[in-house]
Motif scaffolding. Structure first.
Motif, PDB file in Angstrom:
ATOM      1  N   VAL A 113      35.840 -34.074 -32.906  1.00  0.00           N
ATOM      2  CA  VAL A 113      37.228 -34.377 -32.571  1.00  0.00           C
ATOM      3  C   VAL A 113      38.098 -33.547 -33.508  1.00  0.00           C
ATOM      4  CG1 VAL A 113      39.016 -36.144 -32.459  1.00  0.00           C
ATOM      5  CG2 VAL A 113      36.663 -36.707 -31.797  1.00  0.00           C
ATOM      6  N   TYR A 114      39.013 -32.777 -32.920  1.00  0.00           N
ATOM      7  CA  TYR A 114      39.870 -31.880 -33.684  1.00  0.00           C
ATOM      8  C   TYR A 114      41.315 -32.380 -33.625  1.00  0.00           C
ATOM      9  CZ  TYR A 114      35.789 -28.956 -32.969  1.00  0.00           C
ATOM     10  OH  TYR A 114      34.503 -28.490 -32.932  1.00  0.00           O
ATOM     11  N   ALA A 115      41.957 -32.445 -34.774  1.00  0.00           N
ATOM     12  CA  ALA A 115      43.349 -32.888 -34.860  1.00  0.00           C
ATOM     13  C   ALA A 115      43.911 -32.445 -36.201  1.00  0.00           C
ATOM     14  CB  ALA A 115      43.420 -34.405 -34.735  1.00  0.00           C
ATOM     15  N   THR A 116      45.226 -32.485 -36.320  1.00  0.00           N
ATOM     16  CA  THR A 116      45.854 -32.176 -37.605  1.00  0.00           C
ATOM     17  C   THR A 116      45.536 -33.295 -38.600  1.00  0.00           C
ATOM     18  OG1 THR A 116      47.894 -33.332 -37.071  1.00  0.00           O
ATOM     19  CG2 THR A 116      47.768 -30.983 -36.456  1.00  0.00           C
ATOM     20  N   ALA A 169      33.150 -35.335 -22.558  1.00  0.00           N
ATOM     21  CA  ALA A 169      33.452 -34.148 -23.364  1.00  0.00           C
ATOM     22  C   ALA A 169      32.703 -34.203 -24.690  1.00  0.00           C
ATOM     23  CB  ALA A 169      34.950 -34.051 -23.627  1.00  0.00           C
ATOM     24  N   GLN A 170      32.174 -33.061 -25.105  1.00  0.00           N
ATOM     25  CA  GLN A 170      31.519 -32.969 -26.404  1.00  0.00           C
ATOM     26  C   GLN A 170      32.516 -32.644 -27.512  1.00  0.00           C
ATOM     27  OE1 GLN A 170      30.140 -31.054 -23.664  1.00  0.00           O
ATOM     28  NE2 GLN A 170      29.017 -32.904 -23.213  1.00  0.00           N
ATOM     29  N   HIS A 171      33.618 -32.017 -27.130  1.00  0.00           N
ATOM     30  CA  HIS A 171      34.660 -31.602 -28.076  1.00  0.00           C
ATOM     31  C   HIS A 171      36.001 -32.082 -27.552  1.00  0.00           C
ATOM     32  CE1 HIS A 171      31.618 -28.990 -29.812  1.00  0.00           C
ATOM     33  NE2 HIS A 171      31.344 -28.632 -28.583  1.00  0.00           N
ATOM     34  N   VAL A 172      36.765 -32.785 -28.396  1.00  0.00           N
ATOM     35  CA  VAL A 172      38.065 -33.307 -27.990  1.00  0.00           C
ATOM     36  C   VAL A 172      39.125 -32.814 -28.962  1.00  0.00           C
ATOM     37  CG1 VAL A 172      39.453 -35.386 -27.657  1.00  0.00           C
ATOM     38  CG2 VAL A 172      37.066 -35.365 -26.929  1.00  0.00           C
ATOM     39  N   PHE A 173      40.200 -32.269 -28.406  1.00  0.00           N
ATOM     40  CA  PHE A 173      41.353 -31.836 -29.186  1.00  0.00           C
ATOM     41  C   PHE A 173      42.469 -32.851 -28.967  1.00  0.00           C
ATOM     42  CE2 PHE A 173      38.821 -28.127 -28.469  1.00  0.00           C
ATOM     43  CZ  PHE A 173      38.944 -27.390 -29.630  1.00  0.00           C
TER      44      PHE A 173
END
Length: 60
Positions: free
Chosen positions: A50-53, A28-32
């Protein structure tokens, strides 16, 4: 149709989009990351983003 892959203990992968959800694999290129559990953190990921709070990012 969008392919959704349960990647074992590595989370969920949307391979056509290069998106992983709580995904710690390498495809994956983008991970939530939904929350801060060690098995949801992309430790060995090749993800560009990488996306996260903010609290989850601090934990990671």
């Amino acid at each position: 149709m969008l392919e959704i892959t349960k990647a074992g203990n590595h989370g969920i992968l949307l391979p056509q989009l290069g998106i992983g959800l709580d995904y710690s694999g390498k495809k994956a290129q983008h991970v939530f990351v939904s929350h801060g559990h060690a098995d949801h953190i992309p430790w060995k990921s090749n993800a560009e983003n990488v996306y996260a709070t903010p609290p989850t990012k601090k934990f990671m």
